[in-house]
Enzyme design. Structure first.
Site, PDB file in Angstrom:
ATOM      1  N   LYS A 181       0.908  -1.220   0.012  1.00 14.16           N
ATOM      2  CA  LYS A 181       0.031  -0.247   0.074  1.00 14.16           C
ATOM      3  C   LYS A 181       0.769   1.304  -0.046  1.00 14.16           C
ATOM      4  O   LYS A 181       1.574   1.566   0.823  1.00 14.16           O
ATOM      5  CB  LYS A 181      -0.868   0.065   1.334  1.00 14.16           C
ATOM      6  CG  LYS A 181      -1.976   1.066   1.119  1.00 14.16           C
ATOM      7  CD  LYS A 181      -2.554   1.563   2.352  1.00 14.16           C
ATOM      8  CE  LYS A 181      -2.057   2.605   3.025  1.00 14.16           C
ATOM      9  NZ  LYS A 181      -1.794   4.083   2.390  1.00 14.16           N
ATOM     10  N   CYS A 289      14.069  10.886   5.056  1.00  9.46           N
ATOM     11  CA  CYS A 289      14.183  10.427   6.779  1.00  9.46           C
ATOM     12  C   CYS A 289      15.541  10.737   7.344  1.00  9.46           C
ATOM     13  O   CYS A 289      15.595  11.027   8.526  1.00  9.46           O
ATOM     14  CB  CYS A 289      13.548   8.988   6.879  1.00  9.46           C
ATOM     15  SG  CYS A 289      14.658   7.906   5.503  1.00  9.46           S
TER      16      CYS A 289
HETATM   17  P1  NAD Z   1       2.414   8.311   7.703  1.00 11.30           P
HETATM   18  O1  NAD Z   1       2.963   7.441   9.037  1.00 11.30           O
HETATM   19  O2  NAD Z   1       1.415   9.151   7.896  1.00 11.30           O
HETATM   20  O3  NAD Z   1       2.204   7.238   6.650  1.00 11.30           O
HETATM   21  C1  NAD Z   1       2.751   6.182   5.886  1.00 11.30           C
HETATM   22  C2  NAD Z   1       1.871   5.350   5.442  1.00 11.30           C
HETATM   23  O4  NAD Z   1       1.123   4.562   6.614  1.00 11.30           O
HETATM   24  C3  NAD Z   1       0.944   5.789   4.456  1.00 11.30           C
HETATM   25  O5  NAD Z   1       1.052   4.681   3.407  1.00 11.30           O
HETATM   26  C4  NAD Z   1      -0.163   5.601   5.214  1.00 11.30           C
HETATM   27  O6  NAD Z   1      -1.287   5.665   4.500  1.00 11.30           O
HETATM   28  C5  NAD Z   1      -0.148   4.730   5.972  1.00 11.30           C
HETATM   29  N1  NAD Z   1      -0.996   4.635   7.411  1.00 11.30           N
HETATM   30  C6  NAD Z   1      -1.338   5.771   8.000  1.00 11.30           C
HETATM   31  N2  NAD Z   1      -2.059   5.563   9.198  1.00 11.30           N
HETATM   32  C7  NAD Z   1      -2.078   4.089   9.132  1.00 11.30           C
HETATM   33  C8  NAD Z   1      -2.401   3.180   9.995  1.00 11.30           C
HETATM   34  N3  NAD Z   1      -3.240   3.292  11.197  1.00 11.30           N
HETATM   35  N4  NAD Z   1      -2.408   1.948   9.962  1.00 11.30           N
HETATM   36  C9  NAD Z   1      -1.324   1.308   8.833  1.00 11.30           C
HETATM   37  N5  NAD Z   1      -1.046   2.168   7.841  1.00 11.30           N
HETATM   38  C10 NAD Z   1      -1.240   3.385   8.080  1.00 11.30           C
HETATM   39  O7  NAD Z   1       4.029   8.801   7.134  1.00 11.30           O
HETATM   40  P2  NAD Z   1       4.219   9.979   5.988  1.00 11.30           P
HETATM   41  O8  NAD Z   1       3.518  11.329   6.187  1.00 11.30           O
HETATM   42  O9  NAD Z   1       3.515   9.416   4.650  1.00 11.30           O
HETATM   43  O10 NAD Z   1       5.838   9.877   5.713  1.00 11.30           O
HETATM   44  C11 NAD Z   1       6.541  10.854   6.455  1.00 11.30           C
HETATM   45  C12 NAD Z   1       7.110  10.106   7.576  1.00 11.30           C
HETATM   46  O11 NAD Z   1       7.919   8.746   7.015  1.00 11.30           O
HETATM   47  C13 NAD Z   1       8.193  10.884   8.125  1.00 11.30           C
HETATM   48  O12 NAD Z   1       8.032  10.890   9.758  1.00 11.30           O
HETATM   49  C14 NAD Z   1       9.388  10.304   7.739  1.00 11.30           C
HETATM   50  O13 NAD Z   1      10.656  10.478   8.694  1.00 11.30           O
HETATM   51  C15 NAD Z   1       9.290   8.753   7.868  1.00 11.30           C
HETATM   52  N6  NAD Z   1      10.151   8.114   6.730  1.00 11.30           N
HETATM   53  C16 NAD Z   1      10.959   7.156   7.398  1.00 11.30           C
HETATM   54  C17 NAD Z   1      12.174   6.705   6.708  1.00 11.30           C
HETATM   55  C18 NAD Z   1      13.148   5.790   7.308  1.00 11.30           C
HETATM   56  O14 NAD Z   1      13.424   4.884   6.473  1.00 11.30           O
HETATM   57  N7  NAD Z   1      13.062   5.694   8.313  1.00 11.30           N
HETATM   58  C19 NAD Z   1      12.087   6.848   5.453  1.00 11.30           C
HETATM   59  C20 NAD Z   1      11.165   7.748   4.669  1.00 11.30           C
HETATM   60  C21 NAD Z   1      10.186   8.332   5.369  1.00 11.30           C
END
Ligand code: NAD
Length: 501
Positions: A181, A289
């Protein structure tokens, strides 16, 4: 036709379930072009029944995929890599339209995505476990690696294809099947992968679209054996809690607040450390990230460093991400831009000064935020403690390496860290003392497929990439084989033989 028109006319936004392209049966989500704020596409999302169906067909496909010889799985993954490279131009353009990252960076991303498939194709056929010394000479003892089963891959918007590949490629190489997803902000490039996966058996990869509710249903499904997630800390914690309920496996890659230390010994290369710092802070408009989000610079080179950083930042070109000359595109969404701007405003209210940037780069539309250099931020501000995820570089003077290391370790995150130094003792101290999953010296943010990627503390649990990235999707079985059927001397009765040993 413009690039945008040609990409839109060719868009197929259907889901992939059991090898079939099917229209989503739940509400539509609107995908926006962050550079223009125009609607790019509507994507009908997966209904609850479709989520359940995708998990069920994945489960059905698992046994045959697990039994497929590893060398054949390797060929299939190499084929995905080849198809990615063939379609790199269209994919990179689509990623640029939906995410706002500059075209050059998205073209690189497709290349790295293909490289991850090639890497795991080979790693996956290199070993199936190990032979360990047996207890007796008539025995054979093995450690066997097996697939976990159905793996959910849930990814964010900032590197939609790469972060998917870091899960999908090792999961498939290890004989698992997947339900994927993408983020609701960037589903198009992921759905565009469907034709590139046609040679895989139906059900082995399923692509769904939807927001958190779709993710939540996938995570809660009893038939999902492992959830591989990249995203924010709050979502990661929710997923961890849901998976704990049924003891499902998790691999979490979450937020960061990476420090960037500049030591006095960089000497006349201070300009290189400034350019490296600006790239680490502003790449993908700071939406990485492992973005450098806190700069700790030795006091004796602080003024020169800030000056070089500001001069360099002033020359960066903010603009249309499809333009090959653009260095920095828009941020992904109005909400993300607002979050960055609010955090910066709070820091300014607490005494910080914006030396350059932090405006809309002269643009009336699009979520542009010109790269900002900030000085004087008090240590307790969120700007120096919580993830920013935007193009903001706060620079702080420090008096000693001790202080720099202490500050570097002072947040709840531990994803990456950067250090500029030529001094071997400094390298060894930082390497040992900084609590982060990756520590880069003099070459910020360079990934290596063979190098495990992930975080300490609240930045994550588990690792992607490297052999560890394959092990995340493997169960471990100890197999003990006695080749003779004969009684053992340590069995009952104890009396005559001296006990159970
Ligand atoms: P997010 O947590 O809002 O969403 C990430 C994914 O999770 C999306 O596909 C979203 O639809 C899904 N999601 C949301 N709620 C959910 C739930 N309750 N259950 C299951 N899935 C759910 O994050 P974002 O805003 O899309 O991304 C930004 C964040 O990602 C930043 O905090 C960044 O640091 C992090 N990030 C981390 C890395 C890493 O490798 N550590 C890499 C890139 C981004």
């Amino acid at each position: 036709m413009t690039g945008e028109e040609s990409s839109k006319s060719a868009l197929d936004t259907r889901l992939l379930i059991g090898g079939q392209r099917v229209a989503g049966e739940a509400g539509a989500l609107t995908v926006e072009n962050p550079a223009t704020e125009a609607e790019l596409a509507r994507v009908a999302t997966a209904s609850e029944d479709q989520v359940d169906a995708a998990i069920a067909v994945a489960r059905q496909a698992q046994r045959a995929w697990e039994r497929t010889p590893a060398v054949e799985r390797a060929e299939a993954l190499h084929e995905v890599a080849a198809r990615l490279r063939t379609n790199a131009t269209e994919l990179a353009e689509l990623m640029t339209l939906e995410g706002g990252k500059p075209l050059v960076e998205n073209t690189d991303e497709v290349g790295w995505t293909a490289a991850a498939f090639d890497y795991y194709a080979e790693i996956g056929r290199d070993s199936a476990g190990r032979v360990i010394p047996s207890i007796e000479s008539t025995q054979l003892a093995l450690v066997v690696k097996e697939p976990v089963g159905v793996v959910a891959c849930i990814v964010p918007w900032n590197y939609p294809l790469l972060l998917l590949a870091w899960k999908l490629a090792p999961a498939l190489a290890g004989g698992n099947v997947t339900v994927c997803k993408p983020s609701e902000l960037t589903p198009l490039s992921t759905l565009a992968l469907a034709p590139l996966l046609e040679h895989l058996p139906p059900g082995v990869v399923n692509l769904l679209a939807g927001a958190g509710d779709v993710g939540e249903r996938i995570v809660a499904a009893p038939d999902v054996d492992c959830v591989a997630f990249t995203g924010s800390v709050p979502t990661g914690k929710r997923i961890a809690a849901a998976c704990a309920e049924r003891v499902a496996r998790i691999n979490l890659e979450m937020g960061g607040k990476d420090p960037f230390i500049v030591c006095s010994d960089v000497g006349e290369r201070i300009d290189v450390a400034a350019k490296g710092g600006a790239w680490a802070a502003f790449l993908n408009a700071g939406q990485v990230c492992t973005s450098a989000e806190r700069f700790y610079v030795m006091a004796d080179v602080y003024d020169d460093y800030v000056q070089a950083f500001v001069d360099y930042t002033g020359g960066l070109r903010v603009g249309d991400p499809l333009d090959p000359d653009t260095d920095i595109g828009p941020m992904v969404s109005a909400a993300q831009r607002q979050k960055v701007s609010d955090q910066l405003e709070a820091a300014v209210a607490a005494g910080a000064e914006v030396v350059i940037g932090a405006d809309a780069a002269g643009r009336e539309r699009g979520h542009y935020f010109s790269p900002a250099v900030v000085t004087g931020a008090p240590v307790e501000t969120e700007l120096l403690r919580e993830e920013t995820f935007g193009p903001v570089a706060p620079i702080v003077p420090v008096d000693s390496l001790d202080q720099a290391i202490e500050l570097a370790n002072s947040t709840r995150f531990g994803l990456g860290a950067n250090i500029y130094t030529r001094d071997l003792q400094t390298v060894v101290r930082c390497m040992r003392e900084i609590k982060a999953g990756t520590v880069w010296f003099n070459d910020p943010l360079t990934d290596n497929d063979a190098g495990p990627f992930g975080g300490f503390k609240q930045s994550g649990l588990g690792r992607e990439l490297g052999r560890e990235g394959l092990e995340a999707f493997q169960e471990t079985k100890h197999v003990h084989i006695e080749t003779e059927i004969a009684p053992k001397e340590w069995w009952y009765p104890y009396g005559e033989t001296g006990g159970s040993g």
